[in-house]
Scaffold this active site. Structure first.
Site, PDB file in Angstrom:
ATOM      1  N   HIS A  36      17.788  13.841  -9.381  1.00 21.15           N
ATOM      2  CA  HIS A  36      16.751  13.240  -8.513  1.00 21.15           C
ATOM      3  C   HIS A  36      17.419  12.728  -7.217  1.00 21.15           C
ATOM      4  O   HIS A  36      16.904  12.745  -6.139  1.00 21.15           O
ATOM      5  CB  HIS A  36      16.172  12.000  -9.328  1.00 21.15           C
ATOM      6  N   SER A  83       7.416  12.286  -5.145  1.00 18.75           N
ATOM      7  CA  SER A  83       6.442  12.482  -6.143  1.00 18.75           C
ATOM      8  C   SER A  83       6.716  11.302  -7.140  1.00 18.75           C
ATOM      9  O   SER A  83       8.095  10.775  -7.036  1.00 18.75           O
ATOM     10  CB  SER A  83       6.784  13.802  -6.724  1.00 18.75           C
ATOM     11  N   HIS A  84       6.309  11.223  -8.060  1.00 22.48           N
ATOM     12  CA  HIS A  84       6.410  10.329  -9.341  1.00 22.48           C
ATOM     13  C   HIS A  84       5.703  11.117 -10.560  1.00 22.48           C
ATOM     14  O   HIS A  84       4.610  10.406 -11.131  1.00 22.48           O
ATOM     15  CB  HIS A  84       5.748   8.793  -8.970  1.00 22.48           C
ATOM     16  N   ARG A 105       7.882   2.539   1.756  1.00 22.36           N
ATOM     17  CA  ARG A 105       9.007   2.157   2.187  1.00 22.36           C
ATOM     18  C   ARG A 105       9.969   3.061   2.908  1.00 22.36           C
ATOM     19  O   ARG A 105      10.781   2.702   3.632  1.00 22.36           O
ATOM     20  CB  ARG A 105       9.675   1.353   1.206  1.00 22.36           C
ATOM     21  N   ASP A 251      15.454   1.981   1.857  1.00 19.47           N
ATOM     22  CA  ASP A 251      14.584   1.562   0.771  1.00 19.47           C
ATOM     23  C   ASP A 251      15.202   1.800  -0.629  1.00 19.47           C
ATOM     24  O   ASP A 251      16.085   2.595  -0.990  1.00 19.47           O
ATOM     25  CB  ASP A 251      13.329   2.737   0.599  1.00 19.47           C
ATOM     26  N   GLU A 293      15.191  -0.261 -10.843  1.00 18.99           N
ATOM     27  CA  GLU A 293      14.428   0.120  -9.838  1.00 18.99           C
ATOM     28  C   GLU A 293      13.226  -0.475  -9.271  1.00 18.99           C
ATOM     29  O   GLU A 293      12.048   0.084  -9.001  1.00 18.99           O
ATOM     30  CB  GLU A 293      14.188   1.734 -10.121  1.00 18.99           C
ATOM     31  N   THR A 294      13.324  -1.921  -9.550  1.00 21.16           N
ATOM     32  CA  THR A 294      12.146  -2.661  -9.234  1.00 21.16           C
ATOM     33  C   THR A 294      11.610  -2.562  -7.888  1.00 21.16           C
ATOM     34  O   THR A 294      12.595  -2.076  -6.741  1.00 21.16           O
ATOM     35  CB  THR A 294      12.589  -4.327  -9.398  1.00 21.16           C
ATOM     36  N   GLN A 295      10.270  -2.371  -7.604  1.00 25.41           N
ATOM     37  CA  GLN A 295       9.858  -2.086  -6.265  1.00 25.41           C
ATOM     38  C   GLN A 295       9.697  -3.122  -5.261  1.00 25.41           C
ATOM     39  O   GLN A 295      10.268  -4.510  -5.692  1.00 25.41           O
ATOM     40  CB  GLN A 295       8.346  -1.654  -6.510  1.00 25.41           C
ATOM     41  N   SER A 508      12.092  18.589  -7.444  1.00 22.40           N
ATOM     42  CA  SER A 508      11.968  17.742  -8.803  1.00 22.40           C
ATOM     43  C   SER A 508      11.847  18.809  -9.727  1.00 22.40           C
ATOM     44  O   SER A 508      11.194  19.890  -9.987  1.00 22.40           O
ATOM     45  CB  SER A 508      10.633  17.356  -8.639  1.00 22.40           C
TER      46      SER A 508
END
Length: 701
Positions: A36, A83-84, A105, A251, A293-295, A508
């Site tokens: 990733h 992507s997520h 971000r 970010d 990985e808190t947004q 990905s």
């Protein structure tokens, strides 16, 4: 401790360090060396993509969060796609919402104001699970975009059983910034202070590693971040406000602090005091703080004398902002906790994982012909396929007019169009084609670039830059890796042909179903272009139908072949035909010869006439006028490139201009008031097709 590192990679780490790393250090390496974040299985081939050009301001340089191109009058356009996929398979609402937050971000990290979003969604069959995925993915995207005031101006919603277990959720974003105000993502000097804004929590732990392996089926909800668009709005506005006072912005996405700090240091070193990180929960372990990985968090590199001014902006709104460390000259990344060393690793080791080139082998494709199909059955099945129905149910959940810059609304044209601050019109489109890619990834790579190029031409625009997202299964499987390599080769060839730089992208891997079968290869490109003169008309109208380009018996790798099996040949992309036909469409728009136009892609000619029929027009076609093949099914459903359907009151102008350019043009029929499809004087009732077009998604979902 779950790691994605191979035994070979672990041995490399031990050899470089000459010791056994501790648990925190292994997690740090695992995040930086994940597929990733590191592109270790793809970087060798990504270097073939053209990334420079006269209008490129910032491209795919290492560790830059987004690319930028010059759009005139001192303005730059910043473009990114992300992507997520894995998070959306586990928690579709938060997975999709945080995908939007993350890409916003990325854009603001360049000092650019986001002005538009695109969402490209691919899910499997619409059973109970599929409906749950679609509803929550759409809701998550709308929730975040609407809350922060950035319009979703277009996208795709496609259905294919290859995505039953592993949906694809792609989000693209564009922003604008003055060229001389772009902020880098990396630093070039030591002594800068590291300033973190936002709380750090337990959500998203190990997210980069999670995205670098197939879904396990175990409880992986902890790797999914939680969306908070209201905090995201604070981040957007205040980051843009302080951008002029910082030296670099990063970010906090995949890999959290581990990746953001290391990449921002860019080969220099950094010292981070973890006890200074603002926490949502008091008892987080130091290694959890590193990889969380808190947004809604950003990392700034700030000159010491400007730290207070930067943080005061956030503190005025009670948003956490803290100096957590600094950039050092020693090329080592050090994480401390209350004076004790938690992790200490060389920058060079973290930034340079061993690159991998896996064995590649072409998968044998079946050459069996499809079963005999009557034209009527084919028309109904293709024209009622969920991929071709109205997506108004989805668009209606997005505030696509917020910001007042949307010129062409979602669904009203082949490309979205927004107005830039300098008055220029920007066209945007994203395309993928899993059917063609499953047959021939090289031709598919060329085809998706050509299709987006044609999509832009229908609104009068010429492409200026693109970003790509390459979505495949496990790269260690030779057939998967072959398709990846060939797709990159095709994208590179087409981008070079059209002189369109690839200014960013994403890879990905490990997109598979629960049995370990890879998804169909699904590379995607998003292209931006500028309208050259007049804007193409979006609403279908009456007039003569002119077909530009030759129609060949190329039905493999099409929507038709997905429904009925292979027939004819695999489409060969002829880029010169795409270029010349696009040039003619743009010329026709500027000389008021085009009343409406559409490129021929999914569904072929049948897919192209569908918007005319559902907008209250009868389409009468003389199939004998379609040049290039005698097969009626190929005439109606081939998705070969280089073709447009144009509605005009002056068909002879197109025939003359096409002759001058050396491309085929034929008058194949007319569009007039009504709602039927007539082929060679035989009428096909379209009532079911029209009803399905407008009602399918709402009724099913």
């Amino acid at each position: 401790m779950m790691l994605t590192l191979s035994q070979r990679e672990m041995e490399v780490v031990r050899r470089v360090l000459n010791r056994e790393p501790n648990e925190a250090e292994w997690k740090l390496v695992d995040a930086l060396w994940s597929e990733h974040c590191s592109y270790k299985s793809s970087k060798v081939f990504l270097r073939s993509l053209p990334s420079t050009g006269p209008n490129v301001v910032m491209s795919v340089e290492d560790w830059q969060d987004a690319g930028a191109v010059d759009v005139g009058d001192g303005w730059a356009l910043v473009l990114k796609v992300e992507s997520h996929n894995h998070p959306s398979a586990i928690d579709p609402f938060n997975g999709a919402a945080t995908g939007v937050g993350g890409i916003l971000r990325d854009i603001i990290s360049k000092g650019a104001r986001p002005i538009a979003l695109l969402d490209m969604i691919r899910v499997g069959r619409l059973d109970q699970k599929g409906k749950w995925l679609v509803k929550n993915i759409i809701s998550g995207i709308g929730f975040y975009g609407n809350s922060v005031g950035v319009p979703v101006v277009g996208g795709e919603l496609s259905f294919d059983e290859t995505y039953n277990d592993n949906p694809l959720v792609d989000v693209a974003c564009v922003g604008v910034v003055k060229k001389d105000s772009i902020v880098p993502s990396v630093v070039k000097e030591s002594g800068l202070k590291l300033v973190l804004v936002g709380f750090t929590g337990l959500d998203g732990l190990g997210g980069a590693s999670f995205a670098s392996r197939k879904l396990s089926g175990l409880d992986e909800i902890g790797a999914v971040q939680i969306a908070d668009p209201f905090a995201g709005k604070v981040i957007i506005d205040l980051t843009l406000e302080v951008a002029k006072d910082v030296s670099a912005i990063k970010d906090l996405g995949g890999g959290g602090l581990a990746v953001a700090v290391t990449e921002m240091a860019n080969g220099l070193g950094a010292v981070v005091n973890l006890e200074k990180v603002p926490l949502r929960y008091r008892d987080l372990l130091p290694e959890e703080i590193i990889i969380s990985e808190t947004q809604e968090r950003m990392l700034f590199a700030v000159k010491p004398e400007k730290v207070e001014a930067v943080c005061s902006k956030f503190q005025e709104l009670n948003y956490p902002c803290a100096e957590i460390g600094e950039i050092s000259t020693e090329p080592t990344i050090r994480f401390l906790y209350k004076g004790e060393t938690v992790a200490q690793l060389p920058s060079d080791l973290l930034l340079n994982p061993p690159l991998v080139v896996w064995p590649a082998e072409r998968k044998e494709r079946s050459n069996s012909d499809s079963r005999p199909v009557e034209l009527k059955e084919a028309i109904v099945r293709v024209m009622t396929h969920p991929d071709l129905v109205s997506k108004e149910w989805a668009y209606s959940q997005f505030d696509y007019e917020v910001g007042t810059s949307t010129v062409v609304k979602p669904g009203d044209g082949d490309s979205a169009v927004v107005e830039l601050p300098n008055g220029r019109l920007l066209a945007l489109k994203g395309d993928a084609n899993q059917d063609l890619c499953s047959e021939d990834s090289y031709e598919c790579g060329k085809a998706i670039v050509a299709e987006t190029y044609r999509n832009l031409a229908t609104v009068g625009a010429r492409g200026i830059a693109l970003v790509d997202h390459l979505q495949f299964g496990d790269p260690r499987k030779p057939e998967v890796y072959h398709d990846f390599i060939e797709a990159v080769r095709g994208i590179s060839e087409a981008s070079k042909f059209f002189s369109i730089p690839v200014v960013g992208g994403k890879v990905s891997f490990h997109n598979e179903d629960k049995e370990g079968n890879p998804i169909k290869p699904t590379p995607l490109v998003v292209m931006a272009g500028l309208v050259e003169g007049k804007l193409g008309k979006g609403k279908p109208q009456e007039g003569s139908l002119v077909l530009l380009g030759l129609t060949r018996n190329e039905l493999r790798g099409t929507l038709y072949s997905r429904l009925f099996g292979g027939r004819g040949s695999i489409p060969k992309v002829r880029l010169m035909e795409d270029e010349l036909a696009s040039k003619l469409v743009i010329k026709g728009i500027n000389e008021d010869k085009v009343k409406w136009s559409k490129d021929l892609s999914k569904g072929g000619l049948a897919g192209a006439v569908l918007p005319l029929i559902v907008n209250g027009l009868t389409v009468a076609i003389t199939s004998g006028a379609i040049q290039g093949t005698s097969d009626i099914l190929a005439k109606m459903f081939s998705e070969g490139s280089g073709r447009f359907l144009v509605v005009t009151d002056d068909p002879q102008w197109f025939l003359y201009q096409a002759g001058r350019l050396g491309i085929q043009a034929s008058v194949i029929g007319k569009a007039y008031q009504g709602s039927d499809l007539i082929i060679d004087e035989k009428s096909f009732n379209t009532e079911k097709i029209t009803s399905n077009y407008f009602r399918f998604l709402e009724e099913v979902l």
